[in-house]
Design a protein around this motif. Structure first.
Motif, mmCIF file in Angstrom:
data_model
loop_
_atom_site.group_PDB
_atom_site.id
_atom_site.type_symbol
_atom_site.label_atom_id
_atom_site.label_comp_id
_atom_site.label_asym_id
_atom_site.label_seq_id
_atom_site.Cartn_x
_atom_site.Cartn_y
_atom_site.Cartn_z
ATOM 1 N N LYS A 164 0.838 -1.202 0.000
ATOM 2 C CA LYS A 164 0.000 0.000 0.000
ATOM 3 C C LYS A 164 0.869 1.245 0.000
ATOM 4 C CE LYS A 164 -4.054 -1.834 2.317
ATOM 5 N NZ LYS A 164 -4.998 -1.730 3.412
ATOM 6 N N TYR A 165 0.404 2.264 -0.704
ATOM 7 C CA TYR A 165 0.969 3.602 -0.556
ATOM 8 C C TYR A 165 -0.031 4.366 0.298
ATOM 9 C CZ TYR A 165 4.231 2.831 -4.436
ATOM 10 O OH TYR A 165 5.216 2.370 -5.251
ATOM 11 N N GLY A 166 0.275 4.575 1.539
ATOM 12 C CA GLY A 166 -0.698 5.203 2.422
ATOM 13 C C GLY A 166 -1.916 4.310 2.519
ATOM 14 N N SER A 167 -3.080 4.841 2.114
ATOM 15 C CA SER A 167 -4.286 4.027 2.244
ATOM 16 C C SER A 167 -4.665 3.356 0.932
ATOM 17 C CB SER A 167 -5.445 4.905 2.744
ATOM 18 O OG SER A 167 -5.676 5.936 1.807
ATOM 19 N N SER A 168 -3.996 3.726 -0.161
ATOM 20 C CA SER A 168 -4.382 3.114 -1.430
ATOM 21 C C SER A 168 -3.521 1.894 -1.707
ATOM 22 C CB SER A 168 -4.260 4.126 -2.570
ATOM 23 O OG SER A 168 -2.906 4.387 -2.826
ATOM 24 N N ALA A 184 -1.565 -0.685 -3.812
ATOM 25 C CA ALA A 184 -0.870 -0.669 -5.093
ATOM 26 C C ALA A 184 -0.728 -2.073 -5.666
ATOM 27 C CB ALA A 184 0.504 -0.019 -4.943
ATOM 28 N N LEU A 185 -0.603 -3.059 -4.796
ATOM 29 C CA LEU A 185 -0.533 -4.446 -5.242
ATOM 30 C C LEU A 185 -1.524 -5.274 -4.431
ATOM 31 C CD1 LEU A 185 3.314 -5.194 -5.490
ATOM 32 C CD2 LEU A 185 1.761 -4.605 -7.352
ATOM 33 N N HIS A 186 -2.357 -6.057 -5.135
ATOM 34 C CA HIS A 186 -3.348 -6.892 -4.462
ATOM 35 C C HIS A 186 -2.888 -8.337 -4.492
ATOM 36 C CE1 HIS A 186 -6.376 -3.609 -4.572
ATOM 37 N NE2 HIS A 186 -5.744 -3.292 -5.696
ATOM 38 N N SER A 187 -2.552 -8.884 -3.353
ATOM 39 C CA SER A 187 -2.030 -10.261 -3.189
ATOM 40 C C SER A 187 -1.450 -10.849 -4.470
ATOM 41 C CB SER A 187 -3.052 -11.197 -2.573
ATOM 42 O OG SER A 187 -4.332 -10.926 -3.035
ATOM 43 N N VAL A 188 -0.258 -10.400 -4.753
ATOM 44 C CA VAL A 188 0.441 -10.813 -5.961
ATOM 45 C C VAL A 188 1.220 -12.103 -5.711
ATOM 46 C CG1 VAL A 188 2.418 -10.224 -7.398
ATOM 47 C CG2 VAL A 188 0.613 -8.549 -7.023
ATOM 48 N N ASN A 189 1.073 -13.069 -6.629
ATOM 49 C CA ASN A 189 1.876 -14.293 -6.578
ATOM 50 C C ASN A 189 2.733 -14.351 -7.827
ATOM 51 O OD1 ASN A 189 0.976 -16.033 -4.198
ATOM 52 N ND2 ASN A 189 -0.952 -15.339 -5.106
ATOM 53 N N ALA A 239 0.603 0.337 -13.755
ATOM 54 C CA ALA A 239 -0.074 -0.910 -13.428
ATOM 55 C C ALA A 239 0.476 -1.533 -12.150
ATOM 56 C CB ALA A 239 0.050 -1.894 -14.588
ATOM 57 N N GLY A 240 1.724 -1.207 -11.835
ATOM 58 C CA GLY A 240 2.315 -1.752 -10.610
ATOM 59 C C GLY A 240 3.632 -2.475 -10.817
ATOM 60 N N LYS A 241 4.169 -2.390 -12.030
ATOM 61 C CA LYS A 241 5.437 -3.086 -12.310
ATOM 62 C C LYS A 241 6.558 -2.581 -11.394
ATOM 63 C CE LYS A 241 5.855 -1.972 -16.705
ATOM 64 N NZ LYS A 241 4.740 -1.048 -17.006
ATOM 65 N N SER A 242 6.705 -1.256 -11.367
ATOM 66 C CA SER A 242 7.783 -0.695 -10.551
ATOM 67 C C SER A 242 7.545 -0.957 -9.068
ATOM 68 C CB SER A 242 7.920 0.804 -10.794
ATOM 69 O OG SER A 242 8.322 1.027 -12.127
ATOM 70 N N THR A 243 6.278 -0.993 -8.670
ATOM 71 C CA THR A 243 5.972 -1.273 -7.263
ATOM 72 C C THR A 243 6.443 -2.676 -6.886
ATOM 73 O OG1 THR A 243 4.056 0.156 -7.463
ATOM 74 C CG2 THR A 243 4.151 -1.248 -5.528
ATOM 75 N N ILE A 244 6.193 -3.639 -7.791
ATOM 76 C CA ILE A 244 6.673 -5.002 -7.536
ATOM 77 C C ILE A 244 8.193 -4.989 -7.377
ATOM 78 C CG2 ILE A 244 7.012 -7.270 -8.598
ATOM 79 C CD1 ILE A 244 4.273 -7.231 -9.612
ATOM 80 N N PHE A 245 8.868 -4.266 -8.270
ATOM 81 C CA PHE A 245 10.333 -4.234 -8.225
ATOM 82 C C PHE A 245 10.835 -3.599 -6.930
ATOM 83 C CE2 PHE A 245 12.064 -4.783 -12.771
ATOM 84 C CZ PHE A 245 11.316 -5.931 -12.885
ATOM 85 N N ARG A 246 10.186 -2.502 -6.580
ATOM 86 C CA ARG A 246 10.640 -1.804 -5.369
ATOM 87 C C ARG A 246 10.363 -2.629 -4.121
ATOM 88 N NH1 ARG A 246 10.003 4.253 -5.444
ATOM 89 N NH2 ARG A 246 9.034 3.744 -3.504
ATOM 90 N N LEU A 260 12.817 -1.548 -1.088
ATOM 91 C CA LEU A 260 12.555 -0.116 -0.950
ATOM 92 C C LEU A 260 11.140 0.122 -0.427
ATOM 93 C CD1 LEU A 260 14.240 0.958 -4.284
ATOM 94 C CD2 LEU A 260 15.069 1.519 -2.003
ATOM 95 N N LEU A 261 10.253 -0.849 -0.634
ATOM 96 C CA LEU A 261 8.902 -0.789 -0.080
ATOM 97 C C LEU A 261 8.696 -2.036 0.769
ATOM 98 C CD1 LEU A 261 6.713 0.198 -3.167
ATOM 99 C CD2 LEU A 261 7.203 1.618 -1.182
ATOM 100 N N LYS A 262 7.958 -1.880 1.840
ATOM 101 C CA LYS A 262 7.666 -3.037 2.698
ATOM 102 C C LYS A 262 6.240 -3.504 2.426
ATOM 103 C CE LYS A 262 11.541 -2.356 5.157
ATOM 104 N NZ LYS A 262 12.401 -2.295 3.938
ATOM 105 N N PRO A 263 6.051 -4.783 2.138
ATOM 106 C CA PRO A 263 4.685 -5.286 1.940
ATOM 107 C C PRO A 263 3.904 -5.252 3.249
ATOM 108 C CG PRO A 263 6.288 -7.091 1.842
ATOM 109 C CD PRO A 263 7.068 -5.825 1.979
ATOM 110 N N VAL A 264 2.592 -4.949 3.158
ATOM 111 C CA VAL A 264 1.787 -4.971 4.381
ATOM 112 C C VAL A 264 1.419 -6.403 4.750
ATOM 113 C CG1 VAL A 264 0.778 -2.671 4.488
ATOM 114 C CG2 VAL A 264 -0.196 -4.340 2.949
ATOM 115 N N SER A 265 1.315 -7.269 3.725
ATOM 116 C CA SER A 265 1.112 -8.681 4.038
ATOM 117 C C SER A 265 1.712 -9.507 2.913
ATOM 118 C CB SER A 265 -0.385 -8.995 4.200
ATOM 119 O OG SER A 265 -1.031 -8.803 2.962
ATOM 120 N N GLY A 266 1.839 -10.808 3.161
ATOM 121 C CA GLY A 266 2.422 -11.699 2.173
ATOM 122 C C GLY A 266 3.891 -11.922 2.409
ATOM 123 N N GLN A 267 4.462 -12.774 1.569
ATOM 124 C CA GLN A 267 5.832 -13.205 1.798
ATOM 125 C C GLN A 267 6.675 -13.030 0.546
ATOM 126 O OE1 GLN A 267 6.368 -17.298 2.851
ATOM 127 N NE2 GLN A 267 8.191 -16.824 4.048
#
Lengths: 343, 235
Positions: free
Chosen positions: B10-14, B16-21, B38-45, B50-57
């Motif tokens: 998430k970026y704040g409350s929005s 950015a990635l929905h349970s990506v496998n 679409a979220g490509k760079s978010t996956i990379f980061r 550089l970004l911490k996932p709120v959930s998942g592994q």
């Protein structure tokens, strides 16, 4: 001027001039002026490492200057310690306070870091002013003994001049080594983009801490030399006005250039002396000058000089950093003109 | 080798990635297709810390790396080449490259060997090594960016849109080089909008839309998919 001599030769020539000055003149006004320029240049060059190279604008440096100055003064007056030991302790202690302040403040980025460091500077200067039982407060710390190393007493202006010149040259030499090393490049990479630096495996916090602590060490060294030279201290040396003066020197001389701090300090301090009879009005002159410099010479005098040299085709390209600052601007300008989409 | 399991960012409350496998196997070249935003760079980061996932592994070579610091992840062997030829423009090409080898800074001989390999892969960089990176052409700057990432000797290379803003001929060369890097043993995860070029060198791919992975499969599956053809290949 068609022929621009290599910067190495200019530096060597200036060094010999600096060595010879006390032999050429015993005018105490000029010697005092030069000593002050050396002392403040050391402090400003410290500010340059953290603000100019690592890109974190710290406004706490007058406070660290004060810590260095008061540590030396107190150790020599109240603990009767020798000059060299006091100097070493002041530098180390300033660095340690710097590490604590850095650990807290460097968690913030950009403007927030600058504002926080400004607050830290105010706190440090208040501590120095209000802790009367230790620092004598506004009465000032009097009677700092004449610095002595072994049997050599630095009682004359000339001997003080050489003592401070020695530390000035040492500081500039170490700065130069750092700036041209991989460590210096990690600082620059953080200035360019912290995220990019991190994706190369650089621990941004560690690098910023290193830059910050080193910069406070230089401020502390300058403060300690100041105390040993004037042999009287008042709390106003740690005041926030001095931090802004240092920033003024840095911006005029050229932020992010090796010699900018020296050029800016020398020039602005000389101008201020000339305008001394104007007292309070001189800021009316300096304010607009600063605005003009930030607008038209964002890298100060040394940055503009590097740009000039770059545009001179007769000069071979060299890789000194001063020069490349100019190129960076050129590139950015081209990007604005749509250079991004070329192949 | 790399495995993302139900990763949400998430970026704040929005969101950015929905349970990506997502998975990259040893030696693979996997493409991640998606439009801008679409979220490509978010996956990379997220992968590079550089970004911490709120959930998942996020797992790499059997270790959970979610929450690791970026420099630790680089040391573990995942190196990102960020989008948009993110160079240090005022530094020479050589200095950019040596900064890429920052984590190997004590291994002078190793750095010299890596440089040798880089110059074989991109001979033009040898000629330009003393020039400020910002003075190079777009294609050459992209080479520096990829080369700088390779200097860290990654096990997995994350390439974020290497073809952006490059002329078609240069893109073709770039993808040939990426293919060669992969053949030489580096696993590659490649984010692209240029599906046509990317699917020529990748075996497998994912399609991401609005933070959801909507499709995955082998090259043939993706190439035959109507939506992929319409949206990304333009056929």
């Amino acid at each position: 001027m068609r022929f621009v001599p290599g910067s190495k030769w200019v530096v060597a020539a200036l060094f010999f001039v600096a060595l010879a000055i006390p032999l050429l003149t015993d005018n105490s006004y000029y010697l005092n002026m030069l000593i002050m320029v050396f002392i403040w240049s050391i402090a400003v060059s410290g500010m340059n490492i953290i603000a100019g190279y690592a890109g974190q604008l710290s406004l706490a440096h007058a406070g660290f200057f004060g810590i260095g100055a008061y540590t030396l003064g107190l150790l020599m007056v109240k603990a009767q310690m020798s000059f060299l030991v006091s100097l070493a302790v002041s530098v180390v202690l300033t660095g340690m306070v710097g590490a604590v302040v850095g650990m807290i403040s460097l968690r913030l980025k950009g403007h927030y870091f600058a504002i926080f460091s400004l607050c830290m500077g105010v706190i440090l200067s208040l501590v120095i002013e209000k802790w009367e039982s230790l620092t004598e407060g506004v009465r000032g710390l009097l009677g700092i003994p004449v610095p002595k190393i072994g049997s050599v007493e630095f009682s004359t202006l000339t001997s003080q001049y050489y003592l401070i010149l020695f530390f000035f040259v040492l500081a500039m030499f170490v700065n130069r080594q750092i700036i041209h090393s991989l460590v210096g490049r990690t600082f620059i990479s953080i200035r360019n983009s912290e995220e990019l630096a991190e994706s190369l495996g650089i621990h941004a916090m560690k690098s910023k801490m290193l830059a910050f602590v080193y910069s406070t060490v230089l401020a502390g060294l300058a403060g300690a030399l100041y105390a040993g030279y004037l042999r009287f201290l008042g709390p106003e040396i740690a005041s926030i006005e001095h931090a802004f003066e240092m920033l003024l020197y840095l911006l005029v001389g050229g932020i992010g250039t090796l010699w900018g701090p020296v050029v800016g300090t020398a020039l602005v301090m000389t101008l201020m002396q000339w305008l001394q009879s104007w007292q309070d009005y001189r800021m009316i002159i300096f304010g607009p000058i600063l605005v003009l410099i930030v607008m038209f010479l964002p890298h100060g005098i040394m940055g503009a000089f590097a740009q000039l040299k770059k545009n001179q085709p007769s000069v071979l390209p060299d890789t000194t950093d001063d020069k490349n600052r100019g190129i960076e601007r050129g590139v950015n300008d081209r990007r604005l003109a749509g250079g991004e989409s070329d192949a | 080798m790399l495995k993302l399991i139900d990763v949400t960012v998430k970026y704040g409350s929005s969101t950015a990635l929905h349970s990506v496998n997502l998975e990259v196997n040893q030696g693979e070249l996997v493409v991640l297709l998606g439009a801008n935003g679409a979220g490509k760079s978010t996956i990379f980061r997220t992968i590079s810390g550089l970004l911490k996932p709120v959930s998942g592994q996020v797992a790499f070579m059997g270790q959970s790396i979610g929450g690791w610091s970026p420099d630790r992840i680089v040391k573990a062997g995942i190196v990102q080449c960020p989008e948009g030829r993110n160079l240090f423009p005022e530094m020479s090409v050589l200095k950019n490259l040596t900064l890429g080898a920052y984590i190997h800074r004590k291994d002078k001989a190793g750095i010299a060997r890596s440089l040798q390999n880089i110059y074989e892969l991109f001979p033009v960089l040898y000629e330009k090594k003393e020039q400020p990176a910002g003075s190079l052409s777009g294609g050459q700057q992209q080479m520096v960016a990829i080369a700088r990432a390779l200097m860290a000797r990654p096990k997995l290379l994350l390439l974020d849109e290497p073809s952006v803003g490059l002329a078609p001929l240069i893109v073709e060369q770039m993808f040939k080089t990426i293919e060669k890097i992969n053949r030489d043993g580096t696993s590659v995860l490649l984010a692209e909008q240029n599906a046509f070029a990317a699917l020529q060198i990748a075996r497998r791919g994912y399609v991401i839309e609005n933070g959801h992975l909507v499709l995955e499969g082998a090259r043939e599956t993706l190439c035959d998919n109507e939506e992929v053809r319409r949206a990304y290949i333009g056929a």
